[in-house]
Design a protein around this motif. Structure first.
Motif, PDB file in Angstrom:
ATOM      1  N   LEU A   1       0.818  -1.224   0.000  1.00  0.00           N
ATOM      2  CA  LEU A   1       0.000   0.000   0.000  1.00  0.00           C
ATOM      3  C   LEU A   1       0.846   1.266   0.000  1.00  0.00           C
ATOM      4  O   LEU A   1       0.307   2.369   0.103  1.00  0.00           O
ATOM      5  N   GLU A   2       2.167   1.102  -0.097  1.00  0.00           N
ATOM      6  CA  GLU A   2       3.105   2.229  -0.178  1.00  0.00           C
ATOM      7  C   GLU A   2       2.955   3.168   1.014  1.00  0.00           C
ATOM      8  O   GLU A   2       2.897   4.395   0.875  1.00  0.00           O
ATOM      9  N   LEU A   3       2.968   2.562   2.186  1.00  0.00           N
ATOM     10  CA  LEU A   3       2.852   3.315   3.431  1.00  0.00           C
ATOM     11  C   LEU A   3       4.204   3.381   4.133  1.00  0.00           C
ATOM     12  O   LEU A   3       5.073   2.540   3.888  1.00  0.00           O
ATOM     13  N   PRO A   4       4.406   4.348   4.999  1.00  0.00           N
ATOM     14  CA  PRO A   4       5.653   4.389   5.764  1.00  0.00           C
ATOM     15  C   PRO A   4       5.840   3.113   6.576  1.00  0.00           C
ATOM     16  O   PRO A   4       4.872   2.518   7.058  1.00  0.00           O
ATOM     17  N   ALA A   5       7.082   2.705   6.704  1.00  0.00           N
ATOM     18  CA  ALA A   5       7.387   1.494   7.449  1.00  0.00           C
ATOM     19  C   ALA A   5       6.845   1.580   8.869  1.00  0.00           C
ATOM     20  O   ALA A   5       6.974   2.611   9.537  1.00  0.00           O
ATOM     21  N   TYR A   6       6.221   0.507   9.315  1.00  0.00           N
ATOM     22  CA  TYR A   6       5.666   0.353  10.659  1.00  0.00           C
ATOM     23  C   TYR A   6       4.457   1.251  10.940  1.00  0.00           C
ATOM     24  O   TYR A   6       3.988   1.312  12.073  1.00  0.00           O
ATOM     25  N   SER A   7       3.924   1.933   9.935  1.00  0.00           N
ATOM     26  CA  SER A   7       2.799   2.836  10.181  1.00  0.00           C
ATOM     27  C   SER A   7       1.526   2.096  10.569  1.00  0.00           C
ATOM     28  O   SER A   7       0.757   2.575  11.414  1.00  0.00           O
ATOM     29  N   LEU A   8       1.280   0.930   9.970  1.00  0.00           N
ATOM     30  CA  LEU A   8       0.151   0.100  10.397  1.00  0.00           C
ATOM     31  C   LEU A   8       0.537  -0.768  11.593  1.00  0.00           C
ATOM     32  O   LEU A   8      -0.245  -0.951  12.528  1.00  0.00           O
TER      33      LEU A   8
END
Length: 312
Positions: free
Chosen positions: A80-87
């Motif tokens: 999902l191209e999210l920052p690492a560890y954001s979820l």
């Protein structure tokens, strides 16, 4: 590593405050990926997971708990191209350790402030579901301690986010000190809400108040409102605490003492759950002019935050 693609304001906020399922749902919407496509991309990374499980995660019906599920969440961040560890951080505290579901359960605020059976009866009277459909993403509380060392007022300014459609109220809870008379407790309404039904239980010393919004919130919507409980009917107070069921958001607590009754020592504390020992205790200095102490938590975690004090 994720490429940190541009995020919508809503997605960025949810990645900061949670809850996990709304953040995941917002990310899926922002990327325009069907769950079958996400499943395929995860399989390319060696992660096997069913579409049904992904659907449950974004609905909040289930929560990733097992190590293999948490590995899938890390892979989801890449897909999902999210920052690492954001979820991942919405499930596991940044300090490490076990995910919330594997830690001693953080009891809800309802169970922290009064016997469960008394609260259950009051909520049944109000026909309020166990899940009110809201979680707090920001709160500023001011507690005033009177000349007889009693809690005389608790004022709250609160920001909440709906995690389902159709939410139009919040039920606030107040538990007085030993000897509290619910019939003497008054509810004062602030901004953006109206007072609905009020119920009390004398045995538990607890009052619940229905705060009505002028609009029905959709999932993801936020609402800002204020209210206060005026008490003073109970005995001496030695602490004030707040329980949190969700991670994220800012919490500010200020306790102000009457000049005629100043404590000799104040400290902040945290607890993973009501049954756990207190930790992260820190001495607080009473301000000279306003006789108050405070704490600020930029990103709360599930559990309990509070301030305690000793009388001379």
């Amino acid at each position: 590593m994720a490429q940190n693609a541009p995020q919508s304001a809503e997605l960025a906020q949810l990645l900061r405050t949670g809850p996990f399922h709304l953040a995941l749902r917002s990310a899926l919407t922002a990327r325009g990926l069907a769950l079958t496509r996400v499943q395929h991309k995860l399989a390319q990374r060696g992660i096997t997971i069913g579409v049904t499980s992904l659907s449950y995660w974004q609905q909040g019906a289930r929560r990733p708990q097992r190590p293999e599920s948490l590995r899938a969440v890390r892979a989801l961040e890449e897909v999902l191209e999210l920052p690492a560890y954001s979820l991942h951080r919405l499930l596991v505290p940044e300090s490490g350790g076990r995910p919330e579901a594997e830690r001693p359960a953080a009891r809800s605020y309802r169970s922290l402030v009064a016997p469960a059976d008394a609260l259950q009866r009051l909520f049944t009277e109000l026909e309020t579901p166990a899940d009110g459909g809201l979680h707090t993403v920001g709160q500023h509380e001011r507690v005033r301690i009177g000349p007889e060392r009693q809690l005389v007022e608790r004022e709250s300014f609160q920001v909440v986010r709906a995690h389902r459609d159709g939410v139009d109220r919040y039920v606030a809870i107040h538990r007085g000190e030993s000897g509290c008379d619910p019939s003497q407790v008054r509810v004062r309404i602030g901004e953006n809400c109206r007072l609905g039904r009020v119920r009390g239980n004398a045995e538990a010393g607890v009052v619940v108040a229905e705060l009505l919004f002028d609009t029905r919130l959709r999932a993801g919507d936020t609402h800002v409102f204020g209210y206060a409980f005026e008490d003073g009917s109970g005995g001496p107070s030695t602490e004030y605490l707040r329980g949190f069921s969700f991670a994220g958001g800012q919490y500010v607590l200020q306790v102000r003492f009457d000049e005629a009754a100043l404590p000799v020592r104040c400290r902040r504390f945290t607890q993973v759950s009501a049954a756990a020992p207190r930790s992260a205790q820190q001495e607080l200095t009473l301000s000279g002019r306003h006789h108050s102490v405070h704490l600020v938590e930029q990103g709360v975690r599930p559990g309990i935050l509070g301030i305690g004090w000793d009388w001379g």
